[in-house]
Design a protein around this motif. Structure first.
Motif, PDB file in Angstrom:
ATOM      1  N   GLU A   1       0.804  -1.285  -0.133  1.00 15.64           N
ATOM      2  CA  GLU A   1      -0.153  -0.013  -0.107  1.00 15.64           C
ATOM      3  C   GLU A   1       0.958   0.992  -0.035  1.00 15.64           C
ATOM      4  O   GLU A   1       0.569   2.213  -0.673  1.00 15.64           O
ATOM      5  CB  GLU A   1      -0.944  -0.142   1.267  1.00 15.64           C
ATOM      6  CG  GLU A   1      -2.244  -1.031   1.049  1.00 15.64           C
ATOM      7  CD  GLU A   1      -3.115  -0.749   2.103  1.00 15.64           C
ATOM      8  OE1 GLU A   1      -3.357   0.638   2.592  1.00 15.64           O
ATOM      9  OE2 GLU A   1      -3.873  -1.819   2.795  1.00 15.64           O
ATOM     10  N   ASN A   2       2.058   1.242   0.948  1.00 18.21           N
ATOM     11  CA  ASN A   2       3.010   2.225   0.978  1.00 18.21           C
ATOM     12  C   ASN A   2       3.570   2.481  -0.328  1.00 18.21           C
ATOM     13  O   ASN A   2       3.738   3.627  -1.049  1.00 18.21           O
ATOM     14  CB  ASN A   2       4.008   2.127   2.139  1.00 18.21           C
ATOM     15  CG  ASN A   2       3.326   2.471   3.383  1.00 18.21           C
ATOM     16  OD1 ASN A   2       1.969   2.674   3.567  1.00 18.21           O
ATOM     17  ND2 ASN A   2       3.969   1.908   4.222  1.00 18.21           N
TER      18      ASN A   2
ATOM     19  N   ASP B   1     -14.836   7.519  -2.361  1.00 14.26           N
ATOM     20  CA  ASP B   1     -13.516   7.335  -2.965  1.00 14.26           C
ATOM     21  C   ASP B   1     -13.629   7.908  -4.367  1.00 14.26           C
ATOM     22  O   ASP B   1     -12.929   8.613  -4.811  1.00 14.26           O
ATOM     23  CB  ASP B   1     -12.858   6.267  -2.948  1.00 14.26           C
ATOM     24  CG  ASP B   1     -12.336   5.885  -1.706  1.00 14.26           C
ATOM     25  OD1 ASP B   1     -12.037   6.766  -0.860  1.00 14.26           O
ATOM     26  OD2 ASP B   1     -12.472   4.430  -1.100  1.00 14.26           O
TER      27      ASP B   1
ATOM     28  N   ASN C   1      -5.105   6.814  -7.046  1.00 13.02           N
ATOM     29  CA  ASN C   1      -4.881   8.361  -6.600  1.00 13.02           C
ATOM     30  C   ASN C   1      -3.276   8.746  -6.820  1.00 13.02           C
ATOM     31  O   ASN C   1      -3.212   9.915  -6.784  1.00 13.02           O
ATOM     32  CB  ASN C   1      -5.193   8.462  -5.418  1.00 13.02           C
ATOM     33  CG  ASN C   1      -6.645   8.548  -4.954  1.00 13.02           C
ATOM     34  OD1 ASN C   1      -7.240   9.356  -5.929  1.00 13.02           O
ATOM     35  ND2 ASN C   1      -7.294   7.688  -4.305  1.00 13.02           N
ATOM     36  N   ASN C   2      -2.434   7.737  -7.309  1.00 16.59           N
ATOM     37  CA  ASN C   2      -1.158   8.301  -7.735  1.00 16.59           C
ATOM     38  C   ASN C   2      -0.738   8.711  -9.013  1.00 16.59           C
ATOM     39  O   ASN C   2      -1.355   8.166  -9.835  1.00 16.59           O
ATOM     40  CB  ASN C   2       0.042   6.980  -7.631  1.00 16.59           C
ATOM     41  CG  ASN C   2       1.284   7.057  -7.458  1.00 16.59           C
ATOM     42  OD1 ASN C   2       1.827   8.268  -7.707  1.00 16.59           O
ATOM     43  ND2 ASN C   2       1.948   6.517  -6.886  1.00 16.59           N
TER      44      ASN C   2
ATOM     45  N   GLY D   1      -7.333  -1.145  -0.454  1.00 15.83           N
ATOM     46  CA  GLY D   1      -6.364  -0.001  -0.424  1.00 15.83           C
ATOM     47  C   GLY D   1      -5.225   0.249  -1.106  1.00 15.83           C
ATOM     48  O   GLY D   1      -4.994   1.182  -1.848  1.00 15.83           O
ATOM     49  N   VAL D   2      -4.609  -1.108  -1.843  1.00 23.06           N
ATOM     50  CA  VAL D   2      -3.779  -0.820  -2.953  1.00 23.06           C
ATOM     51  C   VAL D   2      -4.321  -0.290  -4.075  1.00 23.06           C
ATOM     52  O   VAL D   2      -3.743   0.503  -4.825  1.00 23.06           O
ATOM     53  CB  VAL D   2      -2.871  -2.363  -3.131  1.00 23.06           C
ATOM     54  CG1 VAL D   2      -2.319  -2.138  -4.540  1.00 23.06           C
ATOM     55  CG2 VAL D   2      -2.372  -2.781  -1.980  1.00 23.06           C
TER      56      VAL D   2
ATOM     57  N   ALA E   1       2.413   1.852  -3.311  1.00 25.69           N
ATOM     58  CA  ALA E   1       1.437   2.282  -4.225  1.00 25.69           C
ATOM     59  C   ALA E   1       1.094   3.905  -4.238  1.00 25.69           C
ATOM     60  O   ALA E   1       0.943   4.521  -5.268  1.00 25.69           O
ATOM     61  CB  ALA E   1      -0.105   1.648  -4.054  1.00 25.69           C
ATOM     62  N   THR E   2       1.479   4.124  -3.046  1.00 27.24           N
ATOM     63  CA  THR E   2       1.166   5.725  -2.699  1.00 27.24           C
ATOM     64  C   THR E   2       2.371   6.459  -3.124  1.00 27.24           C
ATOM     65  O   THR E   2       2.384   7.606  -3.498  1.00 27.24           O
ATOM     66  CB  THR E   2       0.960   6.268  -1.375  1.00 27.24           C
ATOM     67  OG1 THR E   2       1.896   5.647  -0.497  1.00 27.24           O
ATOM     68  CG2 THR E   2      -0.399   5.632  -0.980  1.00 27.24           C
TER      69      THR E   2
ATOM     70  N   LYS F   1       5.308   8.499  -5.056  1.00 30.00           N
ATOM     71  CA  LYS F   1       5.399   9.362  -6.153  1.00 30.00           C
ATOM     72  C   LYS F   1       6.877   9.179  -6.710  1.00 30.00           C
ATOM     73  O   LYS F   1       7.034   9.599  -7.945  1.00 30.00           O
ATOM     74  CB  LYS F   1       5.254  10.862  -6.009  1.00 30.00           C
ATOM     75  CG  LYS F   1       3.588  10.950  -5.583  1.00 30.00           C
ATOM     76  CD  LYS F   1       3.289  12.350  -5.104  1.00 30.00           C
ATOM     77  CE  LYS F   1       1.632  12.466  -4.711  1.00 30.00           C
ATOM     78  NZ  LYS F   1       1.130  11.416  -3.910  1.00 30.00           N
TER      79      LYS F   1
ATOM     80  N   ARG G   1      -7.162   1.690  -4.419  1.00 30.60           N
ATOM     81  CA  ARG G   1      -7.261   3.058  -4.282  1.00 30.60           C
ATOM     82  C   ARG G   1      -6.033   3.970  -4.441  1.00 30.60           C
ATOM     83  O   ARG G   1      -6.028   4.930  -5.050  1.00 30.60           O
ATOM     84  CB  ARG G   1      -8.137   3.294  -2.785  1.00 30.60           C
ATOM     85  CG  ARG G   1      -8.311   4.776  -2.531  1.00 30.60           C
ATOM     86  CD  ARG G   1      -8.921   4.931  -1.242  1.00 30.60           C
ATOM     87  NE  ARG G   1      -7.792   4.880  -0.271  1.00 30.60           N
ATOM     88  CZ  ARG G   1      -7.917   4.044   0.690  1.00 30.60           C
ATOM     89  NH1 ARG G   1      -8.870   3.308   1.167  1.00 30.60           N
ATOM     90  NH2 ARG G   1      -6.952   3.538   1.627  1.00 30.60           N
ATOM     91  N   ASN G   2      -5.289   3.588  -3.872  1.00 25.60           N
ATOM     92  CA  ASN G   2      -3.567   4.179  -3.711  1.00 25.60           C
ATOM     93  C   ASN G   2      -3.284   4.239  -5.000  1.00 25.60           C
ATOM     94  O   ASN G   2      -2.493   5.318  -5.609  1.00 25.60           O
ATOM     95  CB  ASN G   2      -2.919   3.651  -2.823  1.00 25.60           C
ATOM     96  CG  ASN G   2      -3.288   4.014  -1.238  1.00 25.60           C
ATOM     97  OD1 ASN G   2      -3.980   4.624  -0.983  1.00 25.60           O
ATOM     98  ND2 ASN G   2      -2.479   3.217  -0.305  1.00 25.60           N
TER      99      ASN G   2
END
Length: 174
Positions: free
Chosen positions: A83-84, A137, A117-118, A110-111, A86-87, A89, A113-114
């Protein structure tokens, strides 16, 4: 100060040898980034597969694609770490693509969604994930100025479709 054979140092017998504490402390104060920077590609791959969470977090951003891929293949990689990733940048688009293509990773809401949104996520990777989002979301995504315009428009279109589907219909009018 050098030791002369016989156990006597240059300063004379009875004087202890003086050491430079800064020279001894330098290797101990080396940061994790510095240690990883000195590794060869093979050592980085091995560290990516078997290293700690902090090491994997640094190595996933490595410019060498093979090293970044090795992080995703690590048996120690947790769902929270994915998940981290995937966020982030500052990871390559290929890493984000590989996360999206891996069924084990993308199963997590969560993955998905992230990833959507990335801003670095490729459009062809993010578009198929949009229908998985919940209403809240989707609305946030339709207002997110950091994502690609195509993704924002698609989210807006889905929000409108869901609102139309939830509208009460008057009886007798078809």
């Amino acid at each position: 100060m050098k030791l002369i054979p016989g156990g006597v140092n240059e300063s004379g017998p009875g004087r202890p040898e003086q050491r430079n504490p800064a020279a001894d402390a330098a290797p101990e104060r080396e940061t994790l980034h510095q240690k990883i920077g000195r590794l060869t590609v093979a050592e980085k791959i091995n560290t990516a597969l078997m290293g700690s969470q902090e090491e994997r977090t640094i190595l996933v951003r490595d410019s060498n694609k093979i090293v970044a891929r090795a992080v995703l293949q690590s048996p120690k990689l947790s769902d929270q770490e994915v998940e981290n990733i995937a966020t982030m940048k500052h990871v390559s688009e290929e890493v984000l693509r590989l996360v999206a293509m891996n069924r084990k990773f993308i199963r997590s809401y969560g993955v998905a969604r992230n990833l959507i949104n990335n801003p670095r996520t490729p459009i062809d990777t993010g578009l198929p994930l949009i229908p998985r989002l919940n209403d809240r979301d989707l609305k946030e995504l339709s207002r997110n100025k950091n994502v690609a315009e195509v993704i924002r428009r698609m989210a807006n279109k889905l929000v409108k479709q869901k609102e139309q589907a939830n509208k009460p219909r008057l009886p007798g009018k078809h």
